[in-house]
Design a protein around this motif. Structure first.
Motif, PDB file in Angstrom:
ATOM      1  N   LEU A  91     -13.655  13.582  70.666  1.00 40.64           N
ATOM      2  CA  LEU A  91     -13.690  12.793  69.594  1.00 40.64           C
ATOM      3  C   LEU A  91     -12.634  13.431  68.689  1.00 40.64           C
ATOM      4  O   LEU A  91     -11.860  12.532  67.846  1.00 40.64           O
ATOM      5  N   THR A  92     -12.703  14.557  68.265  1.00 41.45           N
ATOM      6  CA  THR A  92     -11.871  15.177  67.113  1.00 41.45           C
ATOM      7  C   THR A  92     -10.448  15.627  67.492  1.00 41.45           C
ATOM      8  O   THR A  92      -9.691  16.396  66.636  1.00 41.45           O
ATOM      9  N   GLY A  93     -10.093  15.238  68.758  1.00 38.37           N
ATOM     10  CA  GLY A  93      -8.666  15.687  69.558  1.00 38.37           C
ATOM     11  C   GLY A  93      -8.407  16.865  70.122  1.00 38.37           C
ATOM     12  O   GLY A  93      -7.508  17.058  70.571  1.00 38.37           O
ATOM     13  N   LEU A  94      -9.473  17.768  70.340  1.00 33.45           N
ATOM     14  CA  LEU A  94      -9.413  18.837  71.184  1.00 33.45           C
ATOM     15  C   LEU A  94      -8.309  19.872  70.769  1.00 33.45           C
ATOM     16  O   LEU A  94      -7.373  20.299  71.400  1.00 33.45           O
ATOM     17  N   SER A  95      -8.388  20.298  69.452  1.00 36.43           N
ATOM     18  CA  SER A  95      -7.542  21.100  68.892  1.00 36.43           C
ATOM     19  C   SER A  95      -7.926  22.638  69.497  1.00 36.43           C
ATOM     20  O   SER A  95      -8.973  22.626  69.998  1.00 36.43           O
ATOM     21  N   PRO A  96      -6.904  23.682  69.548  1.00 31.86           N
ATOM     22  CA  PRO A  96      -7.384  25.038  70.067  1.00 31.86           C
ATOM     23  C   PRO A  96      -8.624  25.553  69.596  1.00 31.86           C
ATOM     24  O   PRO A  96      -9.505  26.254  69.979  1.00 31.86           O
ATOM     25  N   ALA A  97      -8.674  25.529  68.142  1.00 29.37           N
ATOM     26  CA  ALA A  97     -10.056  26.115  67.381  1.00 29.37           C
ATOM     27  C   ALA A  97     -11.344  25.286  67.959  1.00 29.37           C
ATOM     28  O   ALA A  97     -12.141  25.914  68.150  1.00 29.37           O
ATOM     29  N   THR A  98     -11.154  24.086  67.990  1.00 27.02           N
ATOM     30  CA  THR A  98     -12.335  23.205  68.530  1.00 27.02           C
ATOM     31  C   THR A  98     -12.604  23.630  70.068  1.00 27.02           C
ATOM     32  O   THR A  98     -13.780  23.837  70.283  1.00 27.02           O
ATOM     33  N   VAL A  99     -11.662  23.732  70.728  1.00 28.47           N
ATOM     34  CA  VAL A  99     -11.916  23.881  72.279  1.00 28.47           C
ATOM     35  C   VAL A  99     -12.468  25.217  72.357  1.00 28.47           C
ATOM     36  O   VAL A  99     -13.245  25.574  73.271  1.00 28.47           O
ATOM     37  N   ARG A 100     -11.776  26.308  71.620  1.00 26.27           N
ATOM     38  CA  ARG A 100     -12.316  27.760  71.722  1.00 26.27           C
ATOM     39  C   ARG A 100     -13.722  27.749  71.369  1.00 26.27           C
ATOM     40  O   ARG A 100     -14.673  28.585  71.853  1.00 26.27           O
ATOM     41  N   ALA A 101     -14.232  27.225  70.226  1.00 24.62           N
ATOM     42  CA  ALA A 101     -15.510  26.900  69.650  1.00 24.62           C
ATOM     43  C   ALA A 101     -16.559  26.352  70.598  1.00 24.62           C
ATOM     44  O   ALA A 101     -17.643  26.842  70.955  1.00 24.62           O
ATOM     45  N   ALA A 102     -15.891  25.311  71.204  1.00 27.96           N
ATOM     46  CA  ALA A 102     -16.808  24.571  71.966  1.00 27.96           C
ATOM     47  C   ALA A 102     -17.023  25.276  73.418  1.00 27.96           C
ATOM     48  O   ALA A 102     -18.056  25.543  73.898  1.00 27.96           O
ATOM     49  N   LEU A 103     -16.046  26.133  73.943  1.00 32.64           N
ATOM     50  CA  LEU A 103     -16.214  26.913  74.957  1.00 32.64           C
ATOM     51  C   LEU A 103     -17.010  27.897  74.832  1.00 32.64           C
ATOM     52  O   LEU A 103     -18.122  28.417  75.564  1.00 32.64           O
ATOM     53  N   MET A 104     -16.946  28.647  73.783  1.00 31.09           N
ATOM     54  CA  MET A 104     -17.861  29.962  73.388  1.00 31.09           C
ATOM     55  C   MET A 104     -19.352  29.506  73.181  1.00 31.09           C
ATOM     56  O   MET A 104     -20.353  29.893  73.954  1.00 31.09           O
ATOM     57  N   PHE A 105     -19.553  28.283  72.512  1.00 33.02           N
ATOM     58  CA  PHE A 105     -20.881  27.996  72.252  1.00 33.02           C
ATOM     59  C   PHE A 105     -21.659  27.406  73.831  1.00 33.02           C
ATOM     60  O   PHE A 105     -22.810  27.393  73.800  1.00 33.02           O
ATOM     61  N   SER A 106     -20.688  26.604  74.439  1.00 32.90           N
ATOM     62  CA  SER A 106     -21.111  26.177  75.863  1.00 32.90           C
ATOM     63  C   SER A 106     -21.708  27.394  76.648  1.00 32.90           C
ATOM     64  O   SER A 106     -22.701  27.182  77.324  1.00 32.90           O
ATOM     65  N   LEU A 107     -20.842  28.518  76.540  1.00 37.53           N
ATOM     66  CA  LEU A 107     -21.409  29.615  77.289  1.00 37.53           C
ATOM     67  C   LEU A 107     -22.560  30.233  76.759  1.00 37.53           C
ATOM     68  O   LEU A 107     -23.665  30.614  77.686  1.00 37.53           O
ATOM     69  N   PHE A 108     -22.980  30.221  75.557  1.00 36.55           N
ATOM     70  CA  PHE A 108     -24.059  30.646  74.999  1.00 36.55           C
ATOM     71  C   PHE A 108     -25.184  29.699  75.400  1.00 36.55           C
ATOM     72  O   PHE A 108     -26.047  30.262  75.749  1.00 36.55           O
ATOM     73  N   ILE A 109     -24.834  28.423  75.203  1.00 41.48           N
ATOM     74  CA  ILE A 109     -26.046  27.574  75.451  1.00 41.48           C
ATOM     75  C   ILE A 109     -26.405  27.736  77.003  1.00 41.48           C
ATOM     76  O   ILE A 109     -27.577  27.509  77.206  1.00 41.48           O
ATOM     77  N   PHE A 110     -25.478  27.879  77.816  1.00 41.82           N
ATOM     78  CA  PHE A 110     -25.702  27.889  79.069  1.00 41.82           C
ATOM     79  C   PHE A 110     -26.506  29.018  79.487  1.00 41.82           C
ATOM     80  O   PHE A 110     -27.404  28.978  80.376  1.00 41.82           O
ATOM     81  N   SER A 111     -26.038  30.236  78.917  1.00 35.57           N
ATOM     82  CA  SER A 111     -27.085  31.253  79.355  1.00 35.57           C
ATOM     83  C   SER A 111     -28.258  31.350  78.797  1.00 35.57           C
ATOM     84  O   SER A 111     -29.536  31.594  79.468  1.00 35.57           O
ATOM     85  N   ASN A 112     -28.453  30.452  77.520  1.00 34.34           N
ATOM     86  CA  ASN A 112     -29.836  30.324  77.004  1.00 34.34           C
ATOM     87  C   ASN A 112     -30.575  29.400  77.959  1.00 34.34           C
ATOM     88  O   ASN A 112     -31.912  29.785  78.012  1.00 34.34           O
ATOM     89  N   MET A 113     -29.896  28.406  78.542  1.00 37.13           N
ATOM     90  CA  MET A 113     -30.752  27.625  79.479  1.00 37.13           C
ATOM     91  C   MET A 113     -31.144  28.239  80.748  1.00 37.13           C
ATOM     92  O   MET A 113     -32.184  28.104  81.368  1.00 37.13           O
ATOM     93  N   LEU A 114     -30.550  29.459  81.271  1.00 37.35           N
ATOM     94  CA  LEU A 114     -31.000  30.276  82.353  1.00 37.35           C
ATOM     95  C   LEU A 114     -31.936  31.402  81.764  1.00 37.35           C
ATOM     96  O   LEU A 114     -32.636  32.001  82.638  1.00 37.35           O
ATOM     97  N   GLY A 115     -32.057  31.443  80.605  1.00 37.27           N
ATOM     98  CA  GLY A 115     -33.048  32.391  80.043  1.00 37.27           C
ATOM     99  C   GLY A 115     -32.581  33.929  79.843  1.00 37.27           C
ATOM    100  O   GLY A 115     -33.304  34.732  80.112  1.00 37.27           O
ATOM    101  N   ARG A 116     -31.162  34.025  79.856  1.00 39.31           N
ATOM    102  CA  ARG A 116     -30.473  35.204  79.901  1.00 39.31           C
ATOM    103  C   ARG A 116     -29.910  35.526  78.386  1.00 39.31           C
ATOM    104  O   ARG A 116     -29.570  34.833  77.739  1.00 39.31           O
TER     105      ARG A 116
END
Length: 465
Positions: free
Chosen positions: A267-292
């Motif tokens: 929604l905010t335009g996929l700027s490099p800073a936004t994509v970087r943050a979304a990628l990093m937090f997605s990896l963190f959330i995904f690992s938390n979903m797996l309990g690691r």
């Protein structure tokens, strides 16, 4: 990976074939070492794997760098007016005398081309109706150095509209939400801040308030980045506290957080800073979903590799450099931050670490320094959660109550930045550091941050702090 991209860009004399041979040799060597693996070969194996990523970075530059691309539009322009077929990469942003938009070049004088330029359009009803994905046929003189083109309404025509792609639909939703916010009761001065916080739209930001936030050292608050993504993830996670922490609860909470993060990024335009943050937090959330358990520095590195794989030229983008260096500084200081639970202490360390890490980029690019950044960030960072929450509420329901809440916190930030920007010596400008000075500064800051990280991880530190 970063070293390979930088080397491939600087050493244009090295041919593509040599980088391919380096990659192939490194891959073969890695395979051999894996077959004959033992303790003594571990350093050699590590070196071979690093060479693979180094070679991949150099190869990606040869594929994407305009210096090596004979089909890039900068190789096909001259001093004569040309016809360009363009595709808009965003909705035009209003400026003082024009509308600015990033555009992808598809053809020049009926010859296929690649690359992007900045298109400046005269402010009129035609330019105001343009949206992401629209294709234009334009005619004019291109500034190859600035990679820009200025045209009036009688020098371009709209060829087609994109209304079916996911990005086009999200951009249409973004414009509808923007119109809702503009029709609400929030004062124009404060509405520009709310739009920047929630939609990444900076077209309504007043020059005065923009300068205030910059001079106070908190310009990052008006750019959708890791701070906003992290706050959104925390808000969504907090609202779902009742789900529980067992496996099923983690999966539900993580799925909702991922949906919220990427919807917000889109929604905010996929700027490099936004994509970087979304990628990093997605990896963190995904690992938390797996309990690691996860190493946040590894998450940052994974996000960097993924983005540079797609577009290695992001390495030379100032926003990308600021975004990654700021997060790297914060992560290196994270052990120090966790030793104290006082929110003011944490805000001070976060602000100091991010500013130190980005200082070489700031000095080299903008040649300015803001001495009072620490004071502003200590107060603003704890208030940022309220600012984003009330701005999102106003975006979803622009009425008197949400306007009152948003105006209260934004006016507080406005008054704070106004006071700081008027302090003596608020901006140290006209700095002209030499390249070797910037490199030495970056090395010194890196040594300081890494040393603090090692010392803070020492168990004895917690007893003596």
């Amino acid at each position: 990976m970063i070293a390979g991209v930088a080397t491939g860009h600087l050493l244009s004399c090295i041919s593509l074939e040599i980088w391919c041979l380096t990659l192939a040799a490194s891959a073969v060597a890695t395979g051999v070492f894996l077959l004959l693996h033992n303790g003594k070969l571990r350093p050699i194996l590590t070196t071979a794997i690093l060479l693979i990523f180094f070679s991949i970075g150099a190869l990606r530059v040869h594929q994407c760098d305009p210096l090596f691309d004979s089909h890039h539009w900068t190789q096909a322009t001259d001093k004569n007016p040309i016809f360009l077929s363009l595709k808009l990469k965003e909705s035009p942003i209003p400026r003082e005398r024009s509308r600015k938009v990033q555009a992808e070049v598809e053809e020049i004088n009926n010859h296929p081309c690649r690359g992007e330029l900045i298109l400046y359009l005269r402010k009129d009803s035609t330019a105001a109706s343009l949206r992401y994905g629209d294709r234009l046929l334009a005619h004019g003189y291109v500034d190859s150095e600035r990679k820009s083109l200025y045209v009036t309404s009688d020098h371009y025509i709209i060829v087609s509209h994109d209304s079916t792609s996911l990005r086009a639909r999200s951009e249409a939703l973004r414009m509808k939400l923007l119109e809702r916010m503009q029709s609400g009761p929030l004062e124009h001065r404060y509405r520009g801040v709310a739009e920047a916080m929630t939609l990444g739209w900076r077209g309504d930001l007043e020059p005065g308030i923009n300068a205030q936030f910059r001079d106070a050292g908190i310009m990052h608050l008006l750019c959708v980045s890791g701070l906003h993504i992290g706050l959104l993830a925390a808000i969504v996670g907090g609202l779902l506290f009742w789900i529980g922490k067992e496996c099923r609860g983690r999966l539900i909470r993580g799925s909702v957080q991922l949906l919220a993060l990427w919807s917000f990024a889109l929604l905010t335009g996929l700027s490099p800073a936004t994509v970087r943050a979304a990628l990093m937090f997605s990896l963190f959330i995904f690992s938390n979903m797996l309990g690691r358990r996860t190493d946040t520095l590894n998450l940052l590195a994974a996000a960097a590799i993924a983005m540079l794989m797609v577009n290695p030229m992001l390495l030379f983008n100032t926003g990308w450099q600021l975004s990654f260096s700021a997060v790297l500084g914060i992560l290196l200081m994270r052990p120090l931050i966790n030793f104290h639970r006082n929110i003011l202490w944490q805000a001070a360390i976060v602000s100091l670490s991010a500013t130190l890490a980005t200082l070489p980029v700031t000095l080299a690019t903008f040649q300015q320094f803001y001495p009072y950044f620490l004071i502003a960030n200590i107060i603003i960072i704890p208030a940022a959660g309220f600012l984003l929450t009330f701005s999102l509420l106003y975006m979803l329901l622009p009425c008197g109550i949400t306007s009152f809440l948003a105006e209260g916190v934004i006016s507080f930030c406005d008054n704070l930045t106004l006071s700081i920007s008027h302090l003596p010596g608020a901006v140290v400008s006209n700095l002209e550091p030499r390249p070797w000075t910037v490199a030495l500064l970056a090395l010194t800051i890196a040594i300081i941050l890494i040393s603090i990280n090692i010392y803070a991880n020492n168990k004895r530190f917690g007893k003596t702090f």
